[in-house]
Design a protein around this motif. Structure first.
Motif, PDB file in Angstrom:
ATOM      1  N   GLU A   9      12.249  42.548 -15.128  1.00  0.00           N
ATOM      2  CA  GLU A   9      12.371  41.125 -15.442  1.00  0.00           C
ATOM      3  C   GLU A   9      10.984  40.491 -15.380  1.00  0.00           C
ATOM      4  O   GLU A   9      10.208  40.804 -14.469  1.00  0.00           O
ATOM      5  CB  GLU A   9      13.254  40.431 -14.404  1.00  0.00           C
ATOM      6  N   HIS A  50      13.338  28.985 -24.164  1.00  0.00           N
ATOM      7  CA  HIS A  50      12.996  30.405 -24.310  1.00  0.00           C
ATOM      8  C   HIS A  50      11.479  30.612 -24.322  1.00  0.00           C
ATOM      9  O   HIS A  50      10.976  31.626 -23.847  1.00  0.00           O
ATOM     10  CB  HIS A  50      13.620  30.948 -25.597  1.00  0.00           C
ATOM     11  N   THR A  60      12.808  29.138 -14.160  1.00  0.00           N
ATOM     12  CA  THR A  60      14.057  29.811 -13.806  1.00  0.00           C
ATOM     13  C   THR A  60      15.241  29.075 -14.425  1.00  0.00           C
ATOM     14  O   THR A  60      16.119  28.594 -13.724  1.00  0.00           O
ATOM     15  CB  THR A  60      14.203  29.851 -12.287  1.00  0.00           C
ATOM     16  N   ASP A 101      18.712  28.504 -16.614  1.00  0.00           N
ATOM     17  CA  ASP A 101      19.978  29.222 -16.738  1.00  0.00           C
ATOM     18  C   ASP A 101      20.743  28.447 -17.802  1.00  0.00           C
ATOM     19  O   ASP A 101      21.114  27.293 -17.602  1.00  0.00           O
ATOM     20  CB  ASP A 101      20.695  29.188 -15.380  1.00  0.00           C
ATOM     21  N   ALA A 160      19.352  35.723 -26.941  1.00  0.00           N
ATOM     22  CA  ALA A 160      20.272  36.126 -25.876  1.00  0.00           C
ATOM     23  C   ALA A 160      20.026  37.571 -25.455  1.00  0.00           C
ATOM     24  O   ALA A 160      20.261  37.936 -24.297  1.00  0.00           O
ATOM     25  CB  ALA A 160      21.711  35.941 -26.345  1.00  0.00           C
ATOM     26  N   SER A 161      19.526  38.391 -26.409  1.00  0.00           N
ATOM     27  CA  SER A 161      19.324  39.803 -26.064  1.00  0.00           C
ATOM     28  C   SER A 161      18.033  40.043 -25.277  1.00  0.00           C
ATOM     29  O   SER A 161      17.939  41.022 -24.552  1.00  0.00           O
ATOM     30  CB  SER A 161      19.344  40.673 -27.325  1.00  0.00           C
ATOM     31  N   VAL A 162      17.038  39.164 -25.452  1.00  0.00           N
ATOM     32  CA  VAL A 162      15.768  39.412 -24.748  1.00  0.00           C
ATOM     33  C   VAL A 162      15.516  38.461 -23.585  1.00  0.00           C
ATOM     34  O   VAL A 162      14.608  38.688 -22.800  1.00  0.00           O
ATOM     35  CB  VAL A 162      14.555  39.335 -25.726  1.00  0.00           C
ATOM     36  N   ASP A 163      16.281  37.394 -23.490  1.00  0.00           N
ATOM     37  CA  ASP A 163      16.043  36.410 -22.428  1.00  0.00           C
ATOM     38  C   ASP A 163      17.279  36.356 -21.538  1.00  0.00           C
ATOM     39  O   ASP A 163      18.310  35.792 -21.916  1.00  0.00           O
ATOM     40  CB  ASP A 163      15.760  35.034 -23.056  1.00  0.00           C
ATOM     41  N   SER A 164      17.141  36.955 -20.367  1.00  0.00           N
ATOM     42  CA  SER A 164      18.323  37.068 -19.498  1.00  0.00           C
ATOM     43  C   SER A 164      18.774  35.715 -18.966  1.00  0.00           C
ATOM     44  O   SER A 164      19.826  35.600 -18.350  1.00  0.00           O
ATOM     45  CB  SER A 164      18.011  38.013 -18.335  1.00  0.00           C
ATOM     46  N   ARG A 165      18.000  34.672 -19.207  1.00  0.00           N
ATOM     47  CA  ARG A 165      18.385  33.335 -18.733  1.00  0.00           C
ATOM     48  C   ARG A 165      19.392  32.680 -19.667  1.00  0.00           C
ATOM     49  O   ARG A 165      19.933  31.628 -19.376  1.00  0.00           O
ATOM     50  CB  ARG A 165      17.137  32.438 -18.643  1.00  0.00           C
ATOM     51  N   LYS A 204      22.757  32.696 -22.328  1.00  0.00           N
ATOM     52  CA  LYS A 204      24.000  33.315 -22.828  1.00  0.00           C
ATOM     53  C   LYS A 204      24.507  32.452 -23.983  1.00  0.00           C
ATOM     54  O   LYS A 204      24.498  31.221 -23.901  1.00  0.00           O
ATOM     55  CB  LYS A 204      25.068  33.339 -21.744  1.00  0.00           C
TER      56      LYS A 204
END
Ligand code: FES
Length: 471
Positions: free
Chosen positions: A12, A179, A184, A186, A209-214, A216
């Motif tokens: 991460e 992005h 941090t 969400d 959404a696939s590269v940024d875990s923050r 959905k």
């Protein structure tokens, strides 16, 4: 051949706490931000010309139009705001039709900016925009405008972004912004569409959404029947759907944009699940009367502010040029084969020192109030050519050839005229003609009403007769 190694786990990225817009730091520095950085402060609507540089077809009958400001400045705005654009739908000579469109690009990439327009075949403006706006089109804009936007700094940065149909445009700007920044955050996006193939930006949304875990992203198909293979949500917005995508919705800042019915439902449901009014931000995308009046009020206020800012910029530019007389070498003497040139850089014409000076009609020395009006016949004359341009404020006559554009010889003669594009696009060289005829071939840098008021763009104009110019 070099084998690429296998990464066991993608770590991460390390991020600072909270989400903060870049201009916060720039504006917060004590030493005073550089001019260009100061321009990133997104507080002031301005009136400006912008040139379309790219068009990108989107799903759902939408088209993204990418612009850059003709004056070369970045467009400073906050994610979620909009611009008001004057479209010459009825021709260049008629009054343009104004429309407001949300900015879909991120303010963290301010050198170009985008609006995304859904084509409504029954509408007056959007079909015209789709057919006529293309790279090279120059339009008059006002912006940024609007209170629907992300905060500049958010230490908790937890968002629920709700969009229906074309309401995705400001939401897209917000998502792109988040992005592109550390922090941090969400973010949950719930995007309602009418048909499976009609979700604009879906490829980019999937990528983010696939590269940024923050982040959905969820899609829902409204109340239409689900096509074969549809794996996302279906049905109108409900409390259960909100709970599915964001069980912690009442701890999030909610930004919602879409048609009136959708937003009314969202307001009711969000209230029911305990989201505080102060955490709900809405932008209506359909024009009920109340919304139109609110937009009009916002734009009227923005016009007032833009005019004040324009005056301030003009004053500070004037102060700057006053303090830097040798900028651009305008006053540097030069030489040619025939000897020294006057400070203007153009050969001097011989002036008869015994030529009569101006007198009042009764022959007495001209000392009345009229004496304050400069008499162009007393000005130095520079240049060669069959026509004479008298620049009244600078106090100089410039001879030019009828085939050359007025800007070049005027600037070389020391007349202060700001100019950027030099192609009749940006409007920065606009000056006023007091008498005489010109021929102008501009590219949108001036409006019909300004021409009627005697203004012209010397960068793309030639003189047809002798002229007197207020510069
Ligand atoms: S310099 Fe841009 S319009 Fe003249």
């Amino acid at each position: 051949m070099i084998e690429l190694g296998t990464v066991a786990a993608i770590l991460e990225p390390q991020r600072i706490r909270g989400l903060e817009m870049p201009w916060n730091r720039v504006m917060g520095t004590t030493e005073g931000p550089a001019g260009a950085a100061r321009a990133l402060g997104p507080w002031h609507p301005q009136e400006f010309m912008a040139e379309c540089v790219e068009t990108v077809p989107e799903a759902g009958g939408m088209m993204t139009f990418v612009f850059r400001r003709c004056d070369g400045a970045p467009l400073a705005f906050r994610a979620g705001q909009y611009v008001n654009v004057a479209f010459p739908v009825n021709g260049e000579d008629q009054d343009p039709v104004d429309r407001s469109y949300s900015l879909s690009s991120s303010p963290t990439e301010p050198w170009t900016f985008s609006i995304t327009v859904k084509c409504d075949p029954t509408g007056l403006v959007s079909p015209w925009v789709h057919e006529n706006v293309a790279p090279g089109t120059v339009l008059e804009m006002l912006g940024p405008v609007g209170a629907f936007h992300l905060p500049d700094a958010d230490r908790r940065a937890r968002y629920l972004l709700l969009a229906a149909g074309a309401g995705i445009t400001p939401i897209m700007s917000m998502l792109r912004t988040i992005h592109s920044l550390p922090g941090t955050a969400d973010v949950v996006v719930l995007y309602h569409g009418a048909e499976a193939g009609g979700f604009a930006f879906h490829e980019e949304l999937a990528y983010i959404a696939s590269v940024d875990s923050r982040v959905k992203v969820f899609y829902a198909l409204g109340d239409r029947s689900k096509p074969e293979g549809w794996e996302w949500l279906s049905g109108r917005l409900t409390a259960a759907m909100l709970d599915d995508v964001a069980p912690d919705a009442n701890g999030r800042q909610v930004y919602a944009c879409g048609p009136e019915g959708y937003l009314n439902t969202a307001t009711e449901l969000l209230g029911k699940i305990g989201v505080d009014d102060t955490s709900i931000n809405m932008e209506f995308f359909t024009g009920d009367r109340q919304t139109i009046l609110e937009y009009q009020a916002e734009i009227a206020l923005a016009v007032d502010i833009a005019e004040e800012i324009a005056e301030e910029i003009a004053d500070s530019a004037e102060d700057y040029y006053e303090s830097q007389p040798t900028a651009f070498g305008l006053y540097e003497p030069g030489y040619d084969a025939e000897g020294p040139l006057k400070a203007t850089g153009l050969p001097l014409e011989t002036v008869d020192p015994d030529a009569p000076t101006s007198e009042a009609p009764d022959g007495s020395p001209d000392v009345g109030p009229e004496a304050a009006t400069p008499d162009a016949s007393s000005f130095d004359t520079v240049g060669t050519g069959s026509l004479t341009l008298s620049f009244m404020r600078t106090g100089i006559n410039v001879r030019i050839d009828p085939t050359e554009h007025i800007l070049g010889p005027a600037q070389r003669a020391g007349v202060r005229i700001g100019a950027n594009c030099k192609e009749g696009m940006c409007g920065s060289c606009k000056i006023v003609k007091l008498s005489g005829e010109i021929e102008m071939n501009h590219q949108g840098g001036i409006r019909a009403r300004e021409i009627d008021a005697g203004k012209f763009l010397p960068c793309c104009s030639t003189a047809r007769t002798d002229m007197v110019i207020d510069a």
